[in-house]
Design a protein around this motif. Structure first.
Motif, mmCIF file in Angstrom:
data_model
loop_
_atom_site.group_PDB
_atom_site.id
_atom_site.type_symbol
_atom_site.label_atom_id
_atom_site.label_comp_id
_atom_site.label_asym_id
_atom_site.label_seq_id
_atom_site.Cartn_x
_atom_site.Cartn_y
_atom_site.Cartn_z
ATOM 1 N N VAL A 419 39.071 48.757 44.426
ATOM 2 C CA VAL A 419 38.363 47.571 45.289
ATOM 3 C C VAL A 419 39.844 47.112 43.543
ATOM 4 O O VAL A 419 39.948 47.842 42.462
ATOM 5 N N HIS A 420 39.184 46.115 43.598
ATOM 6 C CA HIS A 420 40.224 45.060 42.221
ATOM 7 C C HIS A 420 39.088 44.433 41.842
ATOM 8 O O HIS A 420 39.807 43.118 41.509
ATOM 9 N N VAL A 421 38.396 44.931 40.253
ATOM 10 C CA VAL A 421 37.759 44.155 40.109
ATOM 11 C C VAL A 421 37.843 43.248 39.090
ATOM 12 O O VAL A 421 37.804 41.640 38.843
ATOM 13 N N ASP A 422 39.272 43.598 38.424
ATOM 14 C CA ASP A 422 39.923 42.003 37.540
ATOM 15 C C ASP A 422 40.642 41.026 38.117
ATOM 16 O O ASP A 422 40.270 40.068 37.621
ATOM 17 N N HIS A 423 41.283 41.814 39.396
ATOM 18 C CA HIS A 423 41.650 40.305 40.030
ATOM 19 C C HIS A 423 40.923 39.129 40.422
ATOM 20 O O HIS A 423 40.745 38.556 40.669
ATOM 21 N N ALA A 424 39.608 40.016 41.113
ATOM 22 C CA ALA A 424 38.988 39.192 41.854
ATOM 23 C C ALA A 424 38.251 38.798 41.030
ATOM 24 O O ALA A 424 37.696 37.479 41.242
ATOM 25 N N PHE A 425 37.546 39.202 39.520
ATOM 26 C CA PHE A 425 36.948 37.896 39.085
ATOM 27 C C PHE A 425 37.686 36.809 38.238
ATOM 28 O O PHE A 425 36.959 35.789 37.768
ATOM 29 N N ALA A 426 39.146 37.191 37.528
ATOM 30 C CA ALA A 426 40.005 36.374 37.859
ATOM 31 C C ALA A 426 39.704 35.408 38.432
ATOM 32 O O ALA A 426 40.044 34.287 38.096
ATOM 33 N N ASN A 427 39.057 35.168 39.475
ATOM 34 C CA ASN A 427 39.680 34.586 40.513
ATOM 35 C C ASN A 427 38.258 34.081 41.779
ATOM 36 O O ASN A 427 38.164 32.681 42.315
ATOM 37 N N LEU A 428 37.439 34.154 40.701
ATOM 38 C CA LEU A 428 35.658 34.117 41.812
ATOM 39 C C LEU A 428 35.724 32.586 41.602
ATOM 40 O O LEU A 428 36.525 32.361 39.943
ATOM 41 N N ASP A 429 35.405 32.085 42.131
ATOM 42 C CA ASP A 429 35.060 30.273 42.037
ATOM 43 C C ASP A 429 33.831 30.127 41.808
ATOM 44 O O ASP A 429 32.642 30.083 42.891
ATOM 45 N N GLY A 430 33.369 29.902 40.238
ATOM 46 C CA GLY A 430 31.796 29.992 40.362
ATOM 47 C C GLY A 430 30.856 28.406 40.381
ATOM 48 O O GLY A 430 30.161 28.257 40.986
#
Length: 540
Positions: A419-430
């Motif tokens: 999984v790619h937690v760092d990339h994913a949360f850097a892009n999460l649109d809250g």
């Protein structure tokens, strides 16, 4: 729907003004350059050539450590999965090129850089190349013969580099060879290849789909579309993913990127070429979870992150169209109104060490409704749930799916899938949360135009999505026009139909099949013997 008798997994088209030749052609006099990708079975090809004439260009690459240094821009230090798309050229891998004898046969990736009299390009379909790389059977570009390459470098360095090189060579090719089966080589002379590509750009055509198993895969592709496989399931059908797609000309597969290089403006339209270059910007693929499991919880990078981190000219904006579903099946989409992003990230990071969590603590799970479109802008967490067949209609930047969570599933080596937690949360649109998700991303269809027995519906859109998704509902026939921009169509209800152009070209389309109607086609008509639903996507 019962099993389709009409779905064709190997659509093919005749060569125009020539034939597909079997076996390796007789090498010509003078200097013959045989270029091609690194993952080609070069040793098998070399065994068929006169060794006294052969110059292996791979022996003239820079030392591997220097190749790595010159191409370091394609690496993301410490990232085990992704790379940054390489934007250099094959010539970067040489300091000096060989000077061949007058009757030499120069072989290997970059052979066309050597002065030559005749140019062949030997190719291998992308799925075969990927399989060979996973078997540790082929090197990456720039590696000495016999080296073991990496899948990561294949995807983010080799393929972009090779695609640009192949497209540059397209107008000059004297022969194109398909070595998908190295013991049954097929080839087409360059003039016939270019005539065939020009003909295809003037009529509807299909690319060859690719079917892949997966940890969440289902049974619809094999049972309803009749796809044969020895795998326990099929998770994907790549109906139209341009970077991997090929077109069958008789029994020979031609890379779709060659069609775009030769006839891009006629395929997609002049203004689309100005905007996207030789990239075909829309992709269609099926995600099959009928009798399967949930997809990973994921998102895609924002345009800014995609450009800065991955070198992408545009990002993977998505939508899900639900073709088939089952009671209680769901689509995960957007954050709950009360979602705490920090808590979501803590759960996702704890899962890296094997701690399970329920994504519905943080995400919304919506009812999966047949023929509903779910919009998925960049940064929006999403996944198709178990029990669905989703037609994914999206932009085509390629390979950057950022996983938050994958249900603690393992790969073939007994390890947790990456999984790619760092990339994913850097892009999460809250911002995509609460009631706004259903309001903005699950829109009711609106009528664009209609007549007796037919209607065209806009299934929903957002300003940031550069493509539109419509549906044509009709009883017997409906007329349409590309209006100088290509259409991509998929038959999602009804057994079959016929597409007929104003020029008189006709093409059958069966349930589940996807087809491109090039911009050059103009007016066309869909005809059937009963009610049909056809999804249509195009650049706005």
């Amino acid at each position: 729907m019962s099993a389709s008798a009409g779905y064709d997994p190997t659509p093919s088209y005749p060569p125009v003004g020539g034939t597909v030749d079997l076996g390796l052609p007789q090498p010509s006099d003078g200097v013959l350059a045989i270029d091609g990708p690194a993952a080609l079975p070069w040793e098998t090809l070399l065994a068929k050539l006169d060794p006294r004439r052969v110059v292996d260009i791979r022996e003239h690459y820079l030392p591997w450590h220097e190749v790595e240094a010159r191409t370091a821009q394609a690496e993301l230090p410490g990232d085990p999965v992704f790379g940054k798309l390489y934007d250099g050229a094959l010539s970067d891998l040489f300091d000096e090129l060989p000077v061949p004898a007058a009757d030499a046969i120069v072989v290997g990736p970059g052979s066309a850089l050597v002065p030559h009299d005749v140019l062949w390009y030997a190719d291998v379909p992308r799925p075969i190349a990927l399989d060979e790389m996973r078997r540790n059977a082929v090197p990456n570009v720039g590696m000495p013969s016999g080296s073991r390459g990496s899948e990561q470098r294949l995807l983010f360095f080799d393929w972009p580099l090779e695609a640009r090189h192949r497209q540059e060579l397209a107008p000059q090719l004297d022969r194109y060879l398909d070595l998908g089966d190295a013991d049954a080589i097929r080839s087409l002379d360059g003039a016939t290849l270019r005539r065939t590509l020009a003909w295809l750009a003037s009529r509807p055509f299909r690319t060859r789909p690719t079917f892949l198993p997966g940890p969440w895969g289902g049974q619809w592709l094999r049972r309803t579309l009749g796809i044969r496989t020895e795998a326990p399931n099929l998770a994907w059908s790549y109906e139209l993913i341009a970077p991997e797609a090929g077109i069958l000309v008789d029994s020979l597969e031609v890379g779709f990127d060659l069609l775009m290089a030769a006839e891009g403006a006629r395929v997609v339209g002049e203004d689309v070429v100005v905007r996207f270059g030789n990239s075909f910007p829309i992709r269609f693929d099926y995600l099959d979870t009928l009798e399967g499991g949930h997809l990973s919880i994921q998102c895609h990078p924002t345009p800014e992150y995609a450009a800065a981190t991955f070198g992408l000219p545009y990002t993977q904006l998505e939508s899900y169209y639900v073709v088939e579903t089952t009671p209680e099946a769901r689509v995960f989409l957007g954050l709950r109104a009360d979602a705490n992003v920090a808590a979501f990230e803590r759960d996702a990071r704890a899962a890296l060490t094997g701690r399970e969590f329920d994504p519905e603590r943080h995400l919304q799970a919506h009812e999966a409704i047949q023929h509903q479109l779910y919009l998925i802008p960049a940064g929006t967490p999403h996944a198709s749930g178990a029990g669905n067949v989703v037609l994914e209609i999206s932009a085509t930047p390629y390979l950057y799916t950022l996983r938050f969570y994958d249900w603690l599933r393992e790969n073939g080596d007994g390890e947790l899938r990456p999984v790619h937690v760092d990339h994913a949360f850097a892009n999460l649109d809250g911002v995509r949360r609460g009631a706004a998700v259903a309001r903005d991303l699950i829109q009711p269809p609106t009528v664009v135009r209609a007549g007796p027995g037919w209607a065209e519906l806009d299934l929903g859109g957002l300003p940031e999505l550069f493509f539109a998704v419509h549906r044509l509902d009709f009883d017997r026939a409906v007329a349409d026009d590309t209006g100088s921009r290509f259409h991509v169509l998929a038959l999602v209800e009804g057994e079959a139909l016929t597409i007929e152009t104003a020029a008189g070209d006709a093409h059958a389309l069966a349930y589940g099949e996807t087809i491109i109607v090039p911009a050059a086609v103009g007016a066309y008509e869909l005809r059937a013997d009963g009610p049909r639903k056809v999804v249509k996507a195009f650049v706005k």
